[in-house]
Scaffold this motif. Sequence first.
Motif: not given
Length: 250
Positions: A22, A44, A48, A52, A58, A160, A164, A169
């Motif tokens: 991140s 970011d 992320y 978030r 994505y 992680s 995320s 992810f």
Amino acid sequence: MSIKRVGTGTHTVLVLHGWFGSSRSWQALLPHLDREAFGYVFLDYRGYGDRRGETGRYSIAEAAGDVLAAADELGVDCFSLLGHSMGGSVMQRVYADAPDRVKALVGVSPVPASGVPFDEQSRQLFEGAADSPANRRAIIDFTTGNRLTGTWLDAMVRHSLEHSDRDAFAAYLPAWARTDFHTEIKGSDVPIQVIAGRHDPALGAETMRATFGAWYPNLELEIFPDAGHYAMDESPVALATCVERFLGRH
């Protein structure tokens, strides 16, 4: 978009994190940066860090578009890019989309613009990582040469998981692994430095020479003897020195 800036220098560097990271995953590097010469902007991706909950496709192209939008928001016309792992793919997509705005590129164990092929065992390990912290830990351990303390591995997994969204992810895996746009950047004369860790079995020197070395005539390849895939954690002083020595020339 939430933007974190470190430094007041006129040379703006947009910093792009990896799949497990991140904007906060560069913390170990911060004390060693020249804040008078450079202005580092840590971003970011959707899903992320401070983004978030923000949905999207994505994709590498979308992430690159968001980087350019951040540059516009900052009022920065020309900038350099520092990208780790997946961020190495994103930075090259930014360059492909807006070459006149990019001063220089620096990739830290960067994903090539051709993506990353997996054998079946690796594919299952990586695809299971969205729902399995153990898979995430095994990947981080493998890509740093199975040589680092479990305390650090556990902290990386926590970062992680906490920074995320699960679906983001999961979706970014095929984005960085399967997106191939290398024909769009092949032969580009942009100044580019790639830093590879000697203990990175996947994105090490051999892979960098076969991909970045074949596409970028001005490539400067640096091999870090005491790093795997995460040079910002494993060799932060050396990384800051290497990056700023290169960017200072451009």
